[in-house]
Design an enzyme around this catalytic site. Structure first.
Site, PDB file in Angstrom:
ATOM      1  N   GLU A   6       0.820  -1.207   0.000  1.00 24.07           N
ATOM      2  CA  GLU A   6       0.000   0.000   0.000  1.00 24.07           C
ATOM      3  C   GLU A   6       0.865   1.274   0.000  1.00 24.07           C
ATOM      4  O   GLU A   6       1.764   1.414   0.830  1.00 24.07           O
ATOM      5  CB  GLU A   6      -0.903  -0.055   1.249  1.00 24.07           C
ATOM      6  N   THR A  21      -6.179   1.284  -5.208  1.00 22.69           N
ATOM      7  CA  THR A  21      -5.648  -0.068  -5.007  1.00 22.69           C
ATOM      8  C   THR A  21      -6.230  -1.061  -6.013  1.00 22.69           C
ATOM      9  O   THR A  21      -5.521  -1.938  -6.520  1.00 22.69           O
ATOM     10  CB  THR A  21      -5.958  -0.532  -3.569  1.00 22.69           C
ATOM     11  N   HIS A  54      -1.252   2.234   4.846  1.00 22.80           N
ATOM     12  CA  HIS A  54      -2.347   3.033   4.275  1.00 22.80           C
ATOM     13  C   HIS A  54      -2.427   4.374   4.985  1.00 22.80           C
ATOM     14  O   HIS A  54      -2.198   4.468   6.189  1.00 22.80           O
ATOM     15  CB  HIS A  54      -3.676   2.277   4.401  1.00 22.80           C
ATOM     16  N   ASP A  57       1.443  -0.032  -4.822  1.00 22.75           N
ATOM     17  CA  ASP A  57       0.238   0.125  -5.649  1.00 22.75           C
ATOM     18  C   ASP A  57       0.103   1.518  -6.244  1.00 22.75           C
ATOM     19  O   ASP A  57      -0.267   1.677  -7.402  1.00 22.75           O
ATOM     20  CB  ASP A  57      -1.034  -0.314  -4.884  1.00 22.75           C
ATOM     21  N   HIS A  58       0.376   2.538  -5.433  1.00 24.53           N
ATOM     22  CA  HIS A  58       0.216   3.915  -5.930  1.00 24.53           C
ATOM     23  C   HIS A  58       0.930   4.862  -4.982  1.00 24.53           C
ATOM     24  O   HIS A  58       1.560   4.430  -4.008  1.00 24.53           O
ATOM     25  CB  HIS A  58      -1.272   4.285  -6.074  1.00 24.53           C
TER      26      HIS A  58
HETATM   27  C1  GP9 Z   1      -8.686  -1.588   1.360  1.00 28.38           C
HETATM   28  C2  GP9 Z   1      -7.629  -1.016   0.464  1.00 28.38           C
HETATM   29  C3  GP9 Z   1      -7.858   0.440   0.303  1.00 28.38           C
HETATM   30  O1  GP9 Z   1      -9.100  -2.843   0.976  1.00 28.38           O
HETATM   31  O2  GP9 Z   1      -7.598  -1.636  -0.782  1.00 28.38           O
HETATM   32  O3  GP9 Z   1      -6.842   1.001  -0.428  1.00 28.38           O
HETATM   33  P1  GP9 Z   1      -7.066   2.326  -1.328  1.00 28.38           P
HETATM   34  O4  GP9 Z   1      -7.757   1.935  -2.573  1.00 28.38           O
HETATM   35  O5  GP9 Z   1      -7.869   3.291  -0.472  1.00 28.38           O
HETATM   36  O6  GP9 Z   1      -5.680   2.808  -1.576  1.00 28.38           O
END
Ligand code: GP9
Length: 409
Positions: A38, A80, A194, A253-254
């Site tokens: 994350e 995500t 996160h 992811d980002h």
């Molecule tokens: C929760 C997670 C949220 O399942 O995937 O991530 P996000 O899309 O808010 O970065």
């Protein structure tokens, strides 16, 4: 007519899905673990603060891994879930919303499904509500045998949004070892790093002065925790005898949504230019550990999340060229183009950044070797090809084009 244009595009692109012939099938039958971390930006790799490495375990892993250090996330509003889509299907997310929510019933050449057809057992792992981003539905469509979600984990390390990544990895590997027959494909989505990144002192010991109690400082501490969790996962795989027959991939992811430049400038010890900032917000690390530690080194070619699926299939000896993939093999010969959902695109020599109004002439063109802003005209081919790819990808997804274009077998 547009569908034919799409067919033509994929046919022309097929050679870019191949890697060096010497590595085709080299890892046939290996297990695969893909970790999506994350908000994990690239700048933290090999970076120290107060003399301490932020990511000591990943830095150590780099010694016998491939490190793509100009690797871009290709996500949009679906965050995500968009990263997941780009990696598993090698298609672009949509300009608005999440494909997971809007088109879960359409057909994709998703990695888990392709691997399942080739004898793999497949599992997705994420310690959050299974309905979030419509994962339950999408994962069935993608071809996972099972999806281990929050309800399946012991909440023995409550942290951040849910379960801490350390326990998440531990319990996920326990389930793999107990239930997933080899070869397996396991996709694990971490969550501890996160937003808003708050980390209790008991979980991490990184001294982040002078950024204590700031969101940037907490971000670094949460990254340090995730790095330690990955270190424990690797030890666990080694103890269980799984390390030497598993391909491990780790990527972010980002971006982390922290837009202030000052803390970055302070940490890195230089001013942050517009191009630097663009990279900070769009580059995440990709680390690939092959079972024999081969191909290790730092790779400077521009690559992106959509390149993962064709590359994995190539290594596993599954021909990717008949798949509707828009990425390229990470090691493909030939001119690469990495296209971001914003319409930005880079081929490694130039970097085109569109303006908010979408008018080409108002965009920015960087010479990516000198990092100078130059006249926009040389970036026209990048802009045109990026626009075409995004249009065709949207078409494939929204009009469910894959089954219509696939030759009947
Ligand atoms: C929760 C997670 C949220 O399942 O995937 O991530 P996000 O899309 O808010 O970065």
């Amino acid at each position: 007519e547009e569908k034919q244009q799409a067919k033509q595009w994929f046919d022309n692109h097929a050679p870019m899905l191949k890697g060096p012939s010497s590595t085709f099938g080299k890892y046939k039958g290996s297990n695969v673990i893909v970790i999506q971390a994350e908000a994990f930006e690239n700048f933290v790799i090999n970076q120290t603060i107060n003399g301490q490495e932020i990511t000591p375990n990943l830095n150590a892993l780099l010694k016998d891994s491939m490190y793509m250090n100009r690797f871009f996330h290709q996500t949009g509003q679906g965050r995500t879930s968009d990263a997941d889509l780009a990696v598993q299907t090698s298609l672009h997310p949509l300009p608005t919303g999440s494909v997971f929510i809007r088109y879960p019933d359409h057909t994709y050449d998703a990695l888990p499904g392709v691997l399942k057809e080739n004898g793999y057992s497949t599992g997705a792992f994420h310690a959050y509500e299974g309905s979030f981003w419509n994962r339950y539905v999408m994962y069935e469509k993608f071809g996972y045998d099972y999806f281990m979600s929050k309800k399946d984990y012991q909440m023995d390390e409550p942290l951040g949004w849910s379960l801490g990544d350390r326990s998440f990895f531990k319990q996920s590997v326990e389930r793999i070892a107990a239930e997933q027959k080899q070869p397996f494909y396991s996709f694990m989505i971490g969550l501890t790093s996160h937003h808003p990144y708050t980390m209790p002192d008991t979980y991490t010991a990184l001294n982040v002065a002078p950024f204590d109690k700031t969101i940037f400082g907490e971000y670094l501490r949460s990254i340090h925790y995730v790095d330690a969790a990955v270190g424990s996962l690797i030890e666990d795989l080694k103890k269980r005898g799984l390390w030497d027959n598993t391909i491990l991939m780790f990527y972010g992811d980002h971006d982390n949504s922290i837009l202030e430049r000052e803390p970055l400038a302070q940490l890195l010890g230089h001013e942050i230019s517009d191009l630097d900032m663009l990279e900070m917000k769009n580059q995440v690390p990709l680390i690939v550990h092959l079972p024999d530690g081969a191909e290790a080194g730092v790779y400077n070619q521009v690559t992106g999340q959509m390149d993962i699926a064709p590359t994995l299939l190539h290594w596993l000896g599954i021909d990717p060229t008949s798949k509707f993939y828009m990425g390229s093999n990470l090691q493909a010969e030939g001119e690469r183009l990495v296209v971001l959902r914003t319409g930005a695109a880079t081929n490694g020599d130039l970097f085109f950044v569109p303006s908010a109004d979408g008018v080409f002439q108002n965009g920015k063109c960087y010479d990516y070797k000198t990092r100078e802003l130059i006249d926009v005209e040389p970036c026209k081919p990048l802009h045109d090809e990026a626009k075409l790819r995004l249009k065709l990808s949207d078409l494939v997804i929204t009009r469910n084009v894959i089954p219509q274009l696939r030759p009947a077998s």
